[in-house]
Design an enzyme around this catalytic site. Structure first.
Site, PDB file in Angstrom:
ATOM      1  N   TYR A 141       0.822  -1.241  -0.088  1.00  0.00           N
ATOM      2  CA  TYR A 141       0.001  -0.133  -0.087  1.00  0.00           C
ATOM      3  C   TYR A 141       0.848   1.277   0.036  1.00  0.00           C
ATOM      4  O   TYR A 141       0.392   2.312  -0.385  1.00  0.00           O
ATOM      5  CB  TYR A 141      -0.737   0.130   1.131  1.00  0.00           C
ATOM      6  N   LYS A 191       3.160 -15.663   2.270  1.00  0.00           N
ATOM      7  CA  LYS A 191       3.220 -16.367   1.019  1.00  0.00           C
ATOM      8  C   LYS A 191       4.882 -16.443   0.630  1.00  0.00           C
ATOM      9  O   LYS A 191       5.499 -16.169  -0.143  1.00  0.00           O
ATOM     10  CB  LYS A 191       2.704 -15.407  -0.245  1.00  0.00           C
ATOM     11  N   ASP A 223      -3.140 -18.408   0.390  1.00  0.00           N
ATOM     12  CA  ASP A 223      -4.183 -19.134  -0.509  1.00  0.00           C
ATOM     13  C   ASP A 223      -4.654 -20.065   0.299  1.00  0.00           C
ATOM     14  O   ASP A 223      -6.106 -20.392   0.384  1.00  0.00           O
ATOM     15  CB  ASP A 223      -3.393 -19.569  -1.760  1.00  0.00           C
ATOM     16  N   ASP A 247      -6.348  -7.173   3.943  1.00  0.00           N
ATOM     17  CA  ASP A 247      -7.493  -6.307   3.573  1.00  0.00           C
ATOM     18  C   ASP A 247      -8.470  -7.493   2.748  1.00  0.00           C
ATOM     19  O   ASP A 247      -9.640  -7.676   3.023  1.00  0.00           O
ATOM     20  CB  ASP A 247      -6.980  -5.596   2.218  1.00  0.00           C
ATOM     21  N   ASP A 251     -12.298  -9.165   4.381  1.00  0.00           N
ATOM     22  CA  ASP A 251     -13.518  -9.253   3.429  1.00  0.00           C
ATOM     23  C   ASP A 251     -14.161 -10.648   3.283  1.00  0.00           C
ATOM     24  O   ASP A 251     -15.506 -10.748   3.582  1.00  0.00           O
ATOM     25  CB  ASP A 251     -13.401  -8.550   2.133  1.00  0.00           C
TER      26      ASP A 251
HETATM   27  C1  IPM Z   1     -10.396  -1.294   4.073  1.00  0.00           C
HETATM   28  C2  IPM Z   1     -10.625  -0.725   2.733  1.00  0.00           C
HETATM   29  C3  IPM Z   1      -9.480   0.378   2.478  1.00  0.00           C
HETATM   30  C4  IPM Z   1      -8.261  -0.530   2.318  1.00  0.00           C
HETATM   31  C5  IPM Z   1      -9.665   1.109   1.340  1.00  0.00           C
HETATM   32  C6  IPM Z   1     -10.849   1.913   0.978  1.00  0.00           C
HETATM   33  C7  IPM Z   1      -8.556   1.954   0.917  1.00  0.00           C
HETATM   34  O1  IPM Z   1     -10.605  -1.774   1.799  1.00  0.00           O
HETATM   35  O2  IPM Z   1     -10.280  -0.499   5.090  1.00  0.00           O
HETATM   36  O3  IPM Z   1     -10.439  -2.513   4.119  1.00  0.00           O
HETATM   37  O4  IPM Z   1      -8.012  -1.305   1.288  1.00  0.00           O
HETATM   38  O5  IPM Z   1      -7.501  -0.611   3.406  1.00  0.00           O
HETATM   39 MG    MG Z   2     -10.958  -3.715   2.471  1.00  0.00          MG
END
Ligand code: IPM
Ligand code: MG
Length: 361
Positions: A141, A191, A223, A247, A251
């Protein structure tokens, strides 16, 4: 206690869920006799519109002065084709960096009342209770060089994933500290069969583990981890990983909780010049432009982030527990937003916020 809090509603549903989170914070302050000093700032697309910058200097200053910052979400579809440096998301990366909040704690647990909200089989998700510890201020990042050079048809793009020992050491310690107060297991995700950054990661995490003999450490490739998260989520207690893997995996973790709208997060680790800790609290979900402004977003991720703030930034454990209990009561009542697929008519964002306040008493 005096609570000086900066609120950054941001974009899309960020404004709606943050309003409810502030409602809950206000209720807690009244109920437990704390003085709330709220300030509000601009971040993300709204900040670009008003100031030309995703993280205006004023916002940076306000965040440095506050005891804690509550963030909604950033991102607007009109910036979909803009380069990273000109996007709302850059504001969020900027504020994480200036606050130095290197540890992003993302708890993922299944609530009994939501077991049917997950698309996964009940017996798989039942009892899931993990915390993903995502490194937040390093890795790909932030690495340089980065950018796109050249003209068509010869364009070239580069990003850099870089980690130093010190960055790995401190996030690993955070994970082991958390694990020693939980089920005493750390799963470190990397990884290392391909990436040098992961090889250093694995080496440093293994070294840190020696200081925590009561905590079990496993290394797992990213993975395989992605698969294990949905095959056998109960095996995880504390999952520690670098920025981008964290990240992505968080999710995926949202599927276990029933909806990404449920997930809170705490970004901690940074210190102010005075030596005081700083914290940034944000739901895991994004700005969800498709449902923005419709009063139907789930505010519980944002409200859970308030609970995390009370706990980590202010040490107000009883208050944090009261918010968590109130959230659980609302979930049990079934009066929840559409993402959680309630049996009857879904509640609005505002109704959920009000119900949490009522449950706090
Ligand atoms: C998160 C989001 C952010 C990230 C984005 C909005 C920059 O996806 O906080 O998970 O990737 O960190
Ligand atoms: Mg995110």
């Amino acid at each position: 206690m005096q609570l000086n809090i900066l609120v950054l509603p941001g974009d899309g549903i960020g404004t709606e869920v943050t309003r409810e989170a502030v409602r809950v914070l206000t209720r807690v302050a009244t109920r437990y006799n704390h003085t709330l000093n709220l300030s509000e700032g601009l971040l993300g697309g709204v900040a670009i519109h008003k100031t030309g910058q995703a993280m205006p200097d004023e916002t940076a200053r306000l965040a440095q002065d506050a005891d804690a910052t509550l963030m909604g979400a950033v991102g607007l579809p009109e910036f979909d084709n803009a380069p990273p440096a000109q996007r709302p998301e850059r504001g969020l990366l900027g504020i994480r960096a200036i606050l130095g909040v290197y540890a992003n704690l993302r708890p993922v647990r299944t609530y009994k009342a939501l077991i049917d909200s997950s698309p996964l089989k009940n017996h798989l998700v039942e009892g899931t209770d993990m915390i993903i510890v995502r490194e937040l201020t390093g890795g790909i990042y932030y690495g340089t060089p980065r950018g796109i050079t050249g003209e068509a048809p010869n364009e070239h793009a580069v990003n850099t994933m870089a980690y130093s020992r010190h960055e790995i050491d401190r996030i690993a310690r955070m994970a082991f500290e958390l694990a020693s107060k939980r089920r005493k297991k750390v799963s470190s995700v990397d990884k290392s069969n391909v990436l040098e950054t992961s090889q250093l990661w694995r080496k440093v995490v293994t070294e840190v583990a020696a200081d925590y003999p009561t905590v079990e450490l496993e290394h797992i490739l990213v993975d395989n981890c992605a698969m294990q998260l949905v095959l056998n989520p109960r095996r995880f207690d504390v999952v520690v990983t670098e920025n981008m893997f964290g990240d992505i995996l968080s999710d995926e973790g949202a599927v276990l909780a029933g909806s990404i709208g449920m997930l809170p997060s705490a970004s901690i680790g940074g210190k102010r010049p005075s030596g005081a800790w700083v914290g940034l609290y944000e739901p895991v979900h994004g700005s969800a432009p498709d449902i923005a402004g419709q009063n139907k977003a789930n505010p519980l991720g944002a409200i859970g982030s308030v609970a995390a703030m009370l706990e980590y930034s202010f040490g107000l454990m009883e208050e944090a527990a009261a918010v968590n209990r109130a959230m659980e009561a609302v979930l049990n009542s079934g009066r929840v937003t559409a993402d959680l697929k309630p049996p009857g008519a879904p509640a609005t964002t505002e109704q959920v916020g009000q119900s949490v306040c009522e449950a706090i008493g």
